[in-house]
Design a protein around this motif. Structure first.
Motif, short mmCIF file in Angstrom:
data_model
loop_
_atom_site.label_atom_id
_atom_site.label_comp_id
_atom_site.label_asym_id
_atom_site.label_seq_id
_atom_site.Cartn_x
_atom_site.Cartn_y
_atom_site.Cartn_z
N ILE A 138 12.70 4.82 -0.91
CA ILE A 138 13.00 3.80 0.09
C ILE A 138 12.13 4.05 1.31
N ARG A 139 11.65 2.98 1.91
CA ARG A 139 10.85 3.10 3.13
C ARG A 139 11.40 2.15 4.18
N CYS A 140 11.53 2.68 5.39
CA CYS A 140 11.96 1.89 6.53
C CYS A 140 10.72 1.58 7.38
N ASN A 163 0.82 -1.22 0.00
CA ASN A 163 0.00 0.00 0.00
C ASN A 163 0.85 1.27 0.00
N ASP A 164 2.12 1.14 -0.23
CA ASP A 164 3.07 2.24 -0.17
C ASP A 164 3.53 2.59 -1.58
N THR A 165 4.09 3.77 -1.74
CA THR A 165 4.64 4.18 -3.04
C THR A 165 6.13 3.86 -3.15
N ALA A 166 6.70 3.26 -2.13
CA ALA A 166 8.14 2.97 -2.11
C ALA A 166 8.51 1.92 -3.15
N ASP A 167 9.76 2.02 -3.61
CA ASP A 167 10.32 1.03 -4.53
C ASP A 167 11.01 -0.09 -3.77
N PHE A 168 11.56 0.24 -2.61
CA PHE A 168 12.33 -0.69 -1.80
C PHE A 168 11.98 -0.44 -0.34
N GLY A 169 11.83 -1.53 0.42
CA GLY A 169 11.53 -1.39 1.84
C GLY A 169 12.40 -2.31 2.68
N PHE A 170 12.77 -1.83 3.87
CA PHE A 170 13.56 -2.64 4.78
C PHE A 170 13.05 -2.44 6.20
#
Length: 180
Positions: A145-147, A89-96
């Motif tokens: 990027i999303r943390c 549900n996020d617009t991020a390309d990469f998440g950690f």
């Protein structure tokens, strides 16, 4: 054990073990044919992800690849579901993840972003990505990027398996004979 725990996730469509080509046959012999195993370049993890994307020709750019490492046998399916649903549900390309116990970390990326990264990445940055510093590489190439942080800081808890001591501790926890 880890494969079964990951497979219990309700939001993961397919689970594959992507390993160096030299490890493909031994893993199949040890785990049986019920395990989905794909072999790739021995020294290039990013190459293995490229092969994974090529294998699934029907992948869409908004589909998500989730990467787990072999040292996290106690990863929990409910934990996976909560975080992956947030990423979807996020617009991020990469998440950690941050603040979770060691052994409960994973990361994820959108397939389209991975394809763009592979087109742009230099040989030098690929080497950095393969040294498990992929977050820096995603940032360097301008991806969103999303943390995803734990509700409390659990980072001092170690549930990873990196040596025989860790293995015995985690076996004890998994069998119910021990505690943290």
């Amino acid at each position: 054990y880890q494969y079964d725990r990951i497979k219990a996730s309700t939001c993961l469509q397919d689970v594959y073990t992507i390993v160096p080509e030299k490890d493909e046959i031994p893993i199949l012999k040890a785990c049986g044919s019920s395990l989905n195993v794909m072999g790739g370049n021995n020294g290039d993890v990013l190459d293995r992800f490229e092969k994974c994307c090529a294998y699934w020709v029907d992948l869409k750019d908004e589909d998500v690849l989730v990467k787990f490492t072999h040292d996290s046998p106690l990863i929990d399916a409910k934990h996976i579901d909560v975080v992956v649903k947030k990423f979807l549900n996020d617009t991020a390309d990469f998440g950690f993840l941050k603040g979770f116990p060691k052994g409960m970390h994973f990361n994820m990326c959108k397939v389209g972003a991975l394809k763009k990264l592979v087109e742009k990445i230099t040989k030098e940055d690929r080497a950095i990505w393969n040294q498990l510093n992929e977050t820096w590489v995603w940032y360097r190439y301008g991806f969103i990027i999303r943390c995803y942080e734990a509700p409390f800081d659990f980072s001092s808890i170690n549930l990873e398996v990196n040596d025989m001591y860790d293995l015995e501790r985690v076996r004890s926890i998994a069998s119910g004979a021990g505690d943290l």
